[in-house]
Write a protein that holds these residues in place. Structure first.
Motif, mmCIF file in Angstrom:
data_model
loop_
_atom_site.group_PDB
_atom_site.id
_atom_site.type_symbol
_atom_site.label_atom_id
_atom_site.label_comp_id
_atom_site.label_asym_id
_atom_site.label_seq_id
_atom_site.Cartn_x
_atom_site.Cartn_y
_atom_site.Cartn_z
ATOM 1 N N GLU A 1 47.386 23.852 51.212
ATOM 2 C CA GLU A 1 47.969 25.021 50.546
ATOM 3 C C GLU A 1 47.098 25.516 49.391
ATOM 4 N N GLU A 2 46.620 24.602 48.571
ATOM 5 C CA GLU A 2 45.798 25.008 47.437
ATOM 6 C C GLU A 2 44.481 25.608 47.902
ATOM 7 N N ALA A 3 43.890 25.019 48.927
ATOM 8 C CA ALA A 3 42.633 25.538 49.453
ATOM 9 C C ALA A 3 42.815 26.941 50.034
ATOM 10 N N MET A 4 43.926 27.151 50.710
ATOM 11 C CA MET A 4 44.172 28.466 51.285
ATOM 12 C C MET A 4 44.442 29.507 50.206
ATOM 13 N N GLU A 5 45.059 29.072 49.116
ATOM 14 C CA GLU A 5 45.281 29.990 47.989
ATOM 15 C C GLU A 5 43.951 30.388 47.365
ATOM 16 N N ARG A 6 43.052 29.425 47.205
ATOM 17 C CA ARG A 6 41.718 29.733 46.676
ATOM 18 C C ARG A 6 40.973 30.670 47.611
ATOM 19 N N ARG A 7 41.121 30.447 48.898
ATOM 20 C CA ARG A 7 40.445 31.301 49.868
ATOM 21 C C ARG A 7 40.981 32.733 49.809
ATOM 22 N N ALA A 8 42.283 32.866 49.644
ATOM 23 C CA ALA A 8 42.875 34.201 49.541
ATOM 24 C C ALA A 8 42.347 34.930 48.305
ATOM 25 N N LYS A 9 42.191 34.212 47.216
ATOM 26 C CA LYS A 9 41.657 34.828 46.004
ATOM 27 C C LYS A 9 40.203 35.235 46.197
#
Length: 259
Positions: A234-242
């Motif tokens: 989840e955290e990695a995907m949030e960073r990717r979205a940013k």
């Protein structure tokens, strides 16, 4: 010069200091009511209550050569609520970075893109597992072919991580492909290069050889392989979205200046 270049590459200090370390209590309060775009002899600028904006660090006036860029900045300024949150202002941060870097950094920006291209993501391949090998070939070989045909160059991909020098003539021609790009375009291209890990993909975007989605997919072949193996974090995907927001912002600058 190197410090300014790293700021541009890492997208760390485009706004009011290092945005990722600012908490809500430290955010500056919104101090303006109206936001507009004005055209001047120096270009387009955003005005806050009739006063042109300036960069947060060196307090330099901000003028951009294309109306869509100024409009995007104005939208971000207008969207601020009681406090000004630079993490929600990717266009403002990117343009502030360019202005504070200055025209003198144009050669350094070109060199940075060239340095990535000389040791590019697309040129270093896995030898296993076969699924990853196939994905890299599918997404990266086509990009290399397009670039080779466009600029009449040759590449020497390799398996593994041991440095493989690229032909000097290739690097010279790739640098020439950046000729005529100004400060704002190069700042955006440096951002794209850092976000994708590929100077070659940035050049493919600049010359419309690949779409933004194709470039984004190519840049994440290895990461997507890991997601298929282990699932999404989840955290990695949030960073990717940013990162995708920063990527799309940089593309908008390149597109605005191209037209």
């Amino acid at each position: 010069m190197r410090d300014q270049l790293e700021d541009a590459l890492n997208n760390q200090q485009f706004g009011f200091g290092q945005a990722q370390h600012i908490n809500q209590t430290e955010l500056p309060k919104r101090f303006y009511s109206s936001v507009d775009v004005a055209r001047t002899d120096q270009g387009f600028t955003v005005t806050l209550d009739g006063r042109p904006v300036r960069t947060p660090g060196r307090k330099l006036p901000v003028f951009v050569p294309a109306l869509p860029i100024a409009q995007a900045m104005a939208t971000e300024w207008a969207a601020q609520d009681k406090h000004i949150d630079p993490t929600t202002m990717p266009m403002v941060r990117l343009i502030n970075s360019a202005v504070e870097s200055g025209e003198e950094n144009i050669p350094a920006f070109r060199a940075e893109i060239g340095k990535f291209a000389a040791n590019d993501l697309l040129l270093y391949r896995a030898d296993a597992p076969q699924e990853l090998v196939d994905d890299q070939e599918r997404h990266w070989d086509g990009a290399l072919v397009l670039l080779a045909r466009q600029f009449d160059v040759a590449f020497q991909p390799t398996i593994g991580i041991i440095h493989q020098p690229q032909p000097a003539a290739t690097l010279t021609k790739l640098d020439a492909a950046l000729e005529g790009q100004g400060l704002f375009s190069l700042t955006a291209l440096v951002s794209i290069t850092g976000l994708t890990g590929s100077g070659l993909l940035a050049l493919a975007l600049l010359h419309k050889l690949m779409t933004p989605d194709e470039v984004w997919t190519a840049a994440h072949v290895d990461e997507d392989h890991q997601i298929r193996l282990w699932g999404e974090d989840e955290e990695a995907m949030e960073r990717r979205a940013k990162r995708r927001v920063e990527f799309d912002t940089a593309i908008a600058v390149v597109e605005a200046l191209r037209t």
